[in-house]
Design a protein around this motif. Sequence first.
Motif, PDB file in Angstrom:
ATOM      1  N   ALA A 159     -50.524  20.829 -28.577  1.00  0.00           N
ATOM      2  CA  ALA A 159     -50.781  19.476 -29.064  1.00  0.00           C
ATOM      3  C   ALA A 159     -50.723  19.379 -30.592  1.00  0.00           C
ATOM      4  CB  ALA A 159     -52.151  18.994 -28.571  1.00  0.00           C
ATOM      5  N   ASP A 208     -49.587  14.486 -27.606  1.00  0.00           N
ATOM      6  CA  ASP A 208     -50.872  15.152 -27.750  1.00  0.00           C
ATOM      7  C   ASP A 208     -51.523  15.287 -26.370  1.00  0.00           C
ATOM      8  OD1 ASP A 208     -53.173  15.968 -29.759  1.00  0.00           O
ATOM      9  OD2 ASP A 208     -54.082  14.768 -28.175  1.00  0.00           O
ATOM     10  N   HIS A 209     -51.682  14.185 -25.654  1.00  0.00           N
ATOM     11  CA  HIS A 209     -52.220  14.226 -24.300  1.00  0.00           C
ATOM     12  C   HIS A 209     -51.947  12.904 -23.599  1.00  0.00           C
ATOM     13  CE1 HIS A 209     -55.593  12.199 -26.335  1.00  0.00           C
ATOM     14  NE2 HIS A 209     -55.978  11.773 -25.143  1.00  0.00           N
ATOM     15  N   SER A 240     -61.302  16.480 -20.012  1.00  0.00           N
ATOM     16  CA  SER A 240     -60.006  17.060 -20.350  1.00  0.00           C
ATOM     17  C   SER A 240     -59.661  18.242 -19.463  1.00  0.00           C
ATOM     18  CB  SER A 240     -60.000  17.520 -21.818  1.00  0.00           C
ATOM     19  OG  SER A 240     -60.202  16.411 -22.671  1.00  0.00           O
ATOM     20  N   LYS A 291     -55.732  20.681 -18.181  1.00  0.00           N
ATOM     21  CA  LYS A 291     -54.325  20.934 -18.478  1.00  0.00           C
ATOM     22  C   LYS A 291     -53.541  21.175 -17.197  1.00  0.00           C
ATOM     23  CE  LYS A 291     -55.079  22.776 -23.081  1.00  0.00           C
ATOM     24  NZ  LYS A 291     -54.877  23.879 -24.001  1.00  0.00           N
ATOM     25  N   ALA A 343     -51.764  18.691 -21.985  1.00  0.00           N
ATOM     26  CA  ALA A 343     -53.133  18.185 -22.004  1.00  0.00           C
ATOM     27  C   ALA A 343     -53.223  16.839 -21.296  1.00  0.00           C
ATOM     28  CB  ALA A 343     -53.605  18.057 -23.453  1.00  0.00           C
ATOM     29  N   LEU A 344     -54.165  16.759 -20.344  1.00  0.00           N
ATOM     30  CA  LEU A 344     -54.422  15.547 -19.580  1.00  0.00           C
ATOM     31  C   LEU A 344     -55.906  15.223 -19.698  1.00  0.00           C
ATOM     32  CD1 LEU A 344     -52.439  16.606 -16.377  1.00  0.00           C
ATOM     33  CD2 LEU A 344     -51.631  15.096 -18.201  1.00  0.00           C
ATOM     34  N   GLU A 345     -56.254  13.958 -19.436  1.00  0.00           N
ATOM     35  CA  GLU A 345     -57.643  13.553 -19.581  1.00  0.00           C
ATOM     36  C   GLU A 345     -57.931  12.362 -18.680  1.00  0.00           C
ATOM     37  OE1 GLU A 345     -60.602  12.323 -23.268  1.00  0.00           O
ATOM     38  OE2 GLU A 345     -58.520  11.667 -23.359  1.00  0.00           O
TER      39      GLU A 345
END
Length: 132
Positions: free
Chosen positions: A70, A76-77, A115, A117, A123-125
């Motif tokens: 990121a 970034d996410h 958060s 991954k 990156a996921l959230e």
Amino acid sequence: MTTFPGITHVAVTVTDLAVSVPWYTQLFAAEPVLDEDTGPFRHVVYAIDGGQLFGLHYFPDGNWSSEFDARIAGLDHVAFTCIDRAELETWQNRLDELGIKHGGIVDAHYGSGLSFKDPDGVALEFFAAPAA
């Protein structure tokens, strides 16, 4: 001027569809709505509640020498909307059931996030805005 339009889809590039497709199929609890080889890349697309699409792109000639970071310019996410913190807790339990490592729910003045991954480190959230 009209209202700025919403996001219709997000696509992330993955290194191995044989790993990523089952992972995202479990996460979304849904089968892909499209699986197509376009020539330069293959894409697998999921329809997410609310009308958004989430795509996985695989480039056979891709450079897989480094993993997602990121801190490098680009994505970034990706954050998925949750109604409230209680829904975040439900997703935390679901990630635990699926064996997906996460950072726990983090509360801040601007909202709460959970958060995690994907198999390539993207990156996921799950995110919930603060209660009004």
